[in-house]
Design a protein around this motif. Structure first.
Motif, short mmCIF file in Angstrom:
data_model
loop_
_atom_site.label_atom_id
_atom_site.label_comp_id
_atom_site.label_asym_id
_atom_site.label_seq_id
_atom_site.Cartn_x
_atom_site.Cartn_y
_atom_site.Cartn_z
N GLY A 252 20.85 7.39 9.88
CA GLY A 252 21.79 7.89 10.87
C GLY A 252 21.43 9.31 11.23
O GLY A 252 20.29 9.62 11.59
N ASP A 253 22.39 10.22 11.10
CA ASP A 253 22.15 11.62 11.43
C ASP A 253 22.01 12.49 10.19
O ASP A 253 22.21 13.70 10.23
CB ASP A 253 23.26 12.16 12.33
N GLN A 254 21.65 11.85 9.06
CA GLN A 254 21.46 12.59 7.82
C GLN A 254 20.11 12.28 7.20
O GLN A 254 19.54 11.19 7.41
CB GLN A 254 22.57 12.28 6.82
N ILE A 255 19.62 13.22 6.41
CA ILE A 255 18.36 13.02 5.69
C ILE A 255 18.66 12.24 4.42
O ILE A 255 19.49 12.65 3.60
CB ILE A 255 17.72 14.38 5.33
N SER A 256 18.00 11.11 4.24
CA SER A 256 18.19 10.32 3.03
C SER A 256 17.14 10.63 1.97
O SER A 256 17.42 10.57 0.77
CB SER A 256 18.18 8.83 3.35
N THR A 257 15.93 10.95 2.40
CA THR A 257 14.83 11.25 1.47
C THR A 257 13.88 12.25 2.11
O THR A 257 13.69 12.23 3.33
CB THR A 257 14.04 9.96 1.13
N ALA A 258 13.30 13.10 1.29
CA ALA A 258 12.31 14.05 1.80
C ALA A 258 11.24 14.29 0.74
O ALA A 258 11.50 14.19 -0.46
CB ALA A 258 12.97 15.37 2.17
N ARG A 259 10.05 14.59 1.21
CA ARG A 259 8.94 14.98 0.34
C ARG A 259 8.30 16.25 0.90
O ARG A 259 8.06 16.34 2.11
CB ARG A 259 7.89 13.87 0.27
N ILE A 260 8.04 17.19 0.01
CA ILE A 260 7.38 18.44 0.41
C ILE A 260 6.37 18.82 -0.67
O ILE A 260 6.72 18.89 -1.86
CB ILE A 260 8.37 19.60 0.56
#
Length: 331
Positions: A252-260
């Motif tokens: 939707g309009d939210q971040i569910s997962t991220a990698r950096i």
């Protein structure tokens, strides 16, 4: 260059046995970094064990939908593989951002992981260096340290890892398969390379005689939005001052997962785990990405000539996250 013998391996088991009989032997495949080090008298192996003709040159799907990449796959073949370009584009972009075409044609996946730092003090034997000879000192700490570490360094070493590929693999939760005298084991990529601590002469957690046989990528649908951003002094054939591998998944309009993951800033590819955790559930906007970048760099300790890397890293993280959140592409 010190005299050495040369042997061509006929099997993985045979070459590991040879390496364990002679702890001064070294494996060679493409040789794109090892030969340079030998010419500079940094490595003086008693023998070179040529593994380049072993049957470890395939890229195959795993049962769970990931990818298994044999250690002798060349950088060129990996970057151009259709599955990599489609499902893990940040890995392809990271490889193509490194070295020259000729070097990528020779360099292998396993060899890329084993690159050593390009610190000028390490390469110049007129200077002391704890990586070459433990206990002699690190002249870079108070010397010309523009390209050196801002994260995870120690009072023994401030060198950085030079690999572009490794930064991407860190962001992609890769696993390294290795084989040694005790059999096969799997090393999570974030644990493969080491911070310098009190033993900067050790770059990896490989045991003596162990051989990298493959790298495995897990299935990761949102990796298709992955971005690799490399900032350097010139546009080609230069190591990163700062690089960022990033991937963002939206629900939707939210971040569910991220990698950096960051390159050019530490002795190993630097995984920004706290920033990743912060991003979960956040709205993908400039303010969110600025906060994530601040968290990723909160432990930065710049040296006399590389404080610019902190702000450069911060800007690079924001840009990579923003591009990935819009579906990826060239940052």
């Amino acid at each position: 260059m010190k005299n050495f013998t040369y042997g061509r391996a006929s099997s993985v088991e045979e070459v590991i046995e040879q390496a364990n009989r002679d702890r001064n032997a070294m494996y060679i495949a493409g040789g794109t970094n090892l030969v340079d080090r030998m010419k500079a008298f940094l490595d003086e192996p008693s023998q070179l064990l040529d593994i380049s003709r072993l049957e470890m040159q395939s890229i195959e799907r795993t049962q769970d939908g990931g990818l298994r990449i044999d250690a002798l796959v060349t950088n060129t073949d990996l970057a151009n593989n259709a599955n990599v370009r489609r499902d893990y584009p940040l890995l392809s972009r990271a490889i193509l951002a490194g070295a020259s075409q000729q070097i990528r044609n020779m360099a292998t996946v396993g060899g890329n992981l084993m690159q050593r730092t390009r610190c000028a003090y390490y390469y110049d034997t007129a200077f002391a260096c704890n990586k070459r000879q433990p206990g002699t000192g690190c002249p870079a700490i108070n010397g010309i340290n523009r390209i050196h570490a801002i994260l995870g360094a120690s009072d023994r070493c401030v060198a950085v890892n030079p690999s572009d590929m490794s930064v991407a693999l860190a962001a992609l939760d890769a696993t390294v398969e290795v084989q040694g005298e005790q059999g096969q084991r799997d090393i999570p990529f974030v644990d493969f390379h080491r911070l310098p601590g009190d033993t900067p002469e050790r770059d990896t957690n490989l045991e003596p005689g162990e051989l990298i046989t493959a790298v495995v990528l897990p299935p990761m649908a949102f990796a298709q939005s992955g971005v690799y951003l490399k900032l350097r002094d010139r546009a080609s054939y230069a190591f990163a001052l700062v690089s960022v591998a990033a991937a963002v998944e939206l629900s939707g309009d939210q971040i569910s997962t991220a990698r950096i993951a960051l390159g050019g800033v530490a002795h190993k590819p630097w995984r920004a785990s706290e920033a990743e955790a912060f991003l979960q559930g956040q709205t993908p906007n400039q303010s969110t990405f600025e906060q994530a970048a601040d968290i990723a760099l909160q432990e930065a300790q710049p040296l006399a000539y590389n404080a610019f890397k902190v702000d450069l890293s911060r800007r690079a993280i924001r840009r990579a996250l923003a591009v990935s959140s819009r579906g990826g592409g060239i940052a």
